[in-house]
Design an enzyme around this catalytic site. Structure first.
Site, mmCIF file in Angstrom:
data_model
loop_
_atom_site.group_PDB
_atom_site.id
_atom_site.type_symbol
_atom_site.label_atom_id
_atom_site.label_comp_id
_atom_site.label_asym_id
_atom_site.label_seq_id
_atom_site.Cartn_x
_atom_site.Cartn_y
_atom_site.Cartn_z
ATOM 1 N N GLY A 1 9.662 -123.030 27.794
ATOM 2 C CA GLY A 1 10.592 -123.369 28.874
ATOM 3 C C GLY A 1 10.388 -124.771 29.446
ATOM 4 O O GLY A 1 10.030 -125.719 28.732
ATOM 5 N N ILE A 2 10.625 -124.895 30.729
ATOM 6 C CA ILE A 2 10.559 -126.193 31.409
ATOM 7 C C ILE A 2 9.132 -126.753 31.363
ATOM 8 O O ILE A 2 8.924 -127.953 31.204
ATOM 9 C CB ILE A 2 11.049 -126.046 32.873
ATOM 10 C CG1 ILE A 2 12.523 -125.589 32.897
ATOM 11 C CG2 ILE A 2 10.889 -127.356 33.631
ATOM 12 C CD1 ILE A 2 13.009 -125.128 34.269
ATOM 13 N N GLY A 3 8.149 -125.864 31.469
ATOM 14 C CA GLY A 3 6.744 -126.298 31.463
ATOM 15 C C GLY A 3 6.370 -126.961 30.152
ATOM 16 O O GLY A 3 5.618 -127.951 30.135
ATOM 17 N N GLY B 1 2.410 -122.138 32.745
ATOM 18 C CA GLY B 1 3.696 -121.882 32.091
ATOM 19 C C GLY B 1 4.073 -123.032 31.179
ATOM 20 O O GLY B 1 5.250 -123.344 31.014
ATOM 21 N N TYR C 1 13.299 -113.167 44.456
ATOM 22 C CA TYR C 1 12.830 -114.409 43.809
ATOM 23 C C TYR C 1 13.066 -115.590 44.772
ATOM 24 O O TYR C 1 12.172 -116.406 45.004
ATOM 25 C CB TYR C 1 13.590 -114.587 42.503
ATOM 26 C CG TYR C 1 13.414 -115.923 41.810
ATOM 27 C CD1 TYR C 1 12.257 -116.229 41.111
ATOM 28 C CD2 TYR C 1 14.441 -116.880 41.830
ATOM 29 C CE1 TYR C 1 12.109 -117.452 40.458
ATOM 30 C CE2 TYR C 1 14.301 -118.097 41.177
ATOM 31 C CZ TYR C 1 13.139 -118.373 40.493
ATOM 32 O OH TYR C 1 12.992 -119.588 39.854
HETATM 33 N N1 LIG Z 1 15.023 -121.821 34.438
HETATM 34 C C1 LIG Z 1 15.663 -122.131 35.544
HETATM 35 O O1 LIG Z 1 16.900 -122.132 35.601
HETATM 36 C C2 LIG Z 1 14.900 -122.532 36.769
HETATM 37 C C3 LIG Z 1 15.632 -123.011 37.862
HETATM 38 C C4 LIG Z 1 14.941 -123.377 39.010
HETATM 39 C C5 LIG Z 1 13.555 -123.241 39.038
HETATM 40 N N2 LIG Z 1 12.871 -122.760 37.953
HETATM 41 C C6 LIG Z 1 11.427 -122.646 38.054
HETATM 42 O O2 LIG Z 1 10.849 -123.521 37.097
HETATM 43 C C7 LIG Z 1 9.609 -122.981 36.633
HETATM 44 C C8 LIG Z 1 9.623 -122.891 35.130
HETATM 45 O O3 LIG Z 1 10.700 -122.046 34.771
HETATM 46 P P1 LIG Z 1 11.098 -121.717 33.271
HETATM 47 O O4 LIG Z 1 12.568 -121.502 33.310
HETATM 48 O O5 LIG Z 1 10.502 -122.677 32.318
HETATM 49 O O6 LIG Z 1 10.399 -120.286 33.095
HETATM 50 P P2 LIG Z 1 10.013 -119.521 31.764
HETATM 51 O O7 LIG Z 1 10.797 -119.968 30.601
HETATM 52 O O8 LIG Z 1 10.010 -118.077 32.088
HETATM 53 O O9 LIG Z 1 8.499 -119.994 31.578
HETATM 54 C C9 LIG Z 1 7.809 -119.518 30.491
HETATM 55 C C10 LIG Z 1 6.383 -119.969 30.623
HETATM 56 O O10 LIG Z 1 5.749 -119.272 31.715
HETATM 57 C C11 LIG Z 1 4.637 -118.540 31.199
HETATM 58 N N3 LIG Z 1 4.446 -117.319 31.968
HETATM 59 C C12 LIG Z 1 5.363 -116.402 32.309
HETATM 60 N N4 LIG Z 1 4.784 -115.408 33.009
HETATM 61 C C13 LIG Z 1 3.466 -115.718 33.101
HETATM 62 C C14 LIG Z 1 2.338 -115.094 33.689
HETATM 63 N N5 LIG Z 1 2.430 -113.912 34.317
HETATM 64 N N6 LIG Z 1 1.135 -115.698 33.613
HETATM 65 C C15 LIG Z 1 1.005 -116.882 32.967
HETATM 66 N N7 LIG Z 1 2.036 -117.525 32.384
HETATM 67 C C16 LIG Z 1 3.247 -116.944 32.438
HETATM 68 C C17 LIG Z 1 5.038 -118.265 29.759
HETATM 69 O O11 LIG Z 1 3.893 -117.930 29.015
HETATM 70 P P3 LIG Z 1 3.982 -116.963 27.702
HETATM 71 O O12 LIG Z 1 3.936 -117.889 26.550
HETATM 72 O O13 LIG Z 1 2.800 -116.103 27.838
HETATM 73 O O14 LIG Z 1 5.252 -116.189 27.793
HETATM 74 C C18 LIG Z 1 5.607 -119.610 29.379
HETATM 75 O O15 LIG Z 1 4.591 -120.574 29.212
HETATM 76 C C19 LIG Z 1 9.461 -121.624 37.343
HETATM 77 O O16 LIG Z 1 8.678 -121.771 38.477
HETATM 78 C C20 LIG Z 1 10.880 -121.266 37.731
HETATM 79 O O17 LIG Z 1 10.903 -120.405 38.843
HETATM 80 C C21 LIG Z 1 13.527 -122.405 36.815
#
Ligand SMILES: NC(=O)c1ccc[n+]([C@@H]2O[C@H](COP(=O)([O-])OP(=O)(O)OC[C@H]3O[C@@H](n4cnc5c(N)ncnc54)[C@H](OP(=O)(O)O)[C@@H]3O)[C@@H](O)[C@H]2O)c1
Length: 298
Positions: A17-19, A13, A166
């Site tokens: 996003g965060i990644g 990821g 989730y």
């Molecule tokens: N955002 C929050 O408020 C929050 C809070 C607490 C914890 N978290 C955790 O922090 C982590 C990162 O969250 P985030 O908010 O950055 O999420 P996000 O924005 O949904 O992350 C997007 C990234 O994940 C990839 N991705 C999504 N589905 C995928 C799949 N099926 N296979 C491979 N890659 C995939 C996307 O790739 P593409 O380019 O292909 O779309 C993109 O690189 C997660 O584990 C989330 O649960 C988030």
């Protein structure tokens, strides 16, 4: 010399996003970073941006849909043909779905993304991590990882509310991580769990109201307009701090089997994680799903 020179780090990821913010910081510290996403165009745009922004061109992208076992195994194979050793694995990718969905391999999608994918990558990449020892694994939790784990509903077979499930899968990830950390003790590979903090990103942007627990639904329309303001790009940058700390800080070198919060401080594991019955049941399910022969024709 930059502190992560010579280190290879995989960020799932990492294309958004965060990644992506995690990858950006690690590149600035001199690491070689491999980001994983699903889409070629988005991945190319992300690595161009990261190279331009950090001045470190040692960033590559690999494509995989990590809700699928076959993609997780293919990703591990591709990584091992390109690199001999992996110093840090960051299982950052997470997912949530408005309604219950099964993957093409017949596994409930949120469980597949949040629990099974990190399990498969840890198992498949362990030889590369061990060769790089001391190496680090970081699993990213989220939601509200509290309460009990319903062992009869791990793949939401009985009931489904998107965000409640989730939360359950993130608790399950933590339980699986705790058990794996026990197994990896003295292996030269540390495993810790980080809570990032909230950010307005793809995972929560377009969630319909029906994905929220019933009691929260009336206030969601009022909160929604505030989210991009309160939790925009700067929040995503802040949310990368805990995983970057675990990946790079000398202070974190000896942390193992620890859960840290968004301020990078160790916090107690939830009771559900400390309950061995939960850990055993979740690890048994991961093992069973990992070895199950999949009918790809479904
Ligand atoms: N955002 C929050 O408020 C929050 C809070 C607490 C914890 N978290 C955790 O922090 C982590 C990162 O969250 P985030 O908010 O950055 O999420 P996000 O924005 O949904 O992350 C997007 C990234 O994940 C990839 N991705 C999504 N589905 C995928 C799949 N099926 N296979 C491979 N890659 C995939 C996307 O790739 P593409 O380019 O292909 O779309 C993109 O690189 C997660 O584990 C989330 O649960 C988030």
């Amino acid at each position: 010399m930059r502190p992560l020179q010579g280190q290879t780090i995989l960020v799932t990821g990492g294309t958004a996003g965060i990644g992506k913010e995690t990858a950006r910081r690690l590149l600035r510290l001199g690491a070689q970073v491999v980001v994983v996403g699903r889409d070629g165009d988005r991945a190319r745009a992300a690595i161009a941006e990261l190279r331009r922004d950090t001045g470190n061109d040692r960033v590559d992208a690999l494509l995989a849909d990590l809700t699928l076992k076959r993609d997780a195994y293919r990703l591990a194979g591709e990584l091992s043909t390109r690199y001999d050793r992996l110093h840090v694995l960051i299982n950052n990718m997470g997912a949530t779905r408005a309604s219950r969905e099964l993957t093409a391999e017949g596994i409930e999608t949120t469980f597949a993304a949040n629990v099974l994918a990190p399990y498969l990558l840890m198992e498949a990449l362990l030889p590369m991590l061990t060769r790089a020892a001391p190496a680090r694994i970081i699993n990213i939790t989220g939601g509200v990882p509290r309460g009990r784990i319903d062992l009869d509903n791990l793949q939401a077979e009985r009931s489904y509310v998107g965000l409640s499930h989730y939360n359950q899968t993130k608790l399950a990830l933590m339980a699986m991580s705790y058990a794996t950390a026990e197994r990896l003790r003295d292996s030269g590979v540390t495993l810790n769990v980080a809570y990032p903090g909230h950010a307005y990103t793809a995972i929560n942007k377009d969630l319909p109201i029906s994905a929220y627990p019933r009691a929260a639904r009336p206030i969601i329309p009022l909160l929604r307009p505030l989210l991009p303001i309160l939790y925009g790009h700067r929040a995503a940058v802040r949310a990368s701090a805990s995983s970057v700390y675990l990946a790079s800080s000398p202070d974190a070198a000896n942390l193992h089997g620890t859960y840290i919060n968004s301020a990078c401080l160790p916090v107690p594991w939830p009771d559900a994680v400390l309950d061995r019955r939960n850990r055993d049941a979740i690890c048994a399910l991961c093992e069973e799903l990992a070895t199950q022969i999949t009918d790809f024709t479904r």
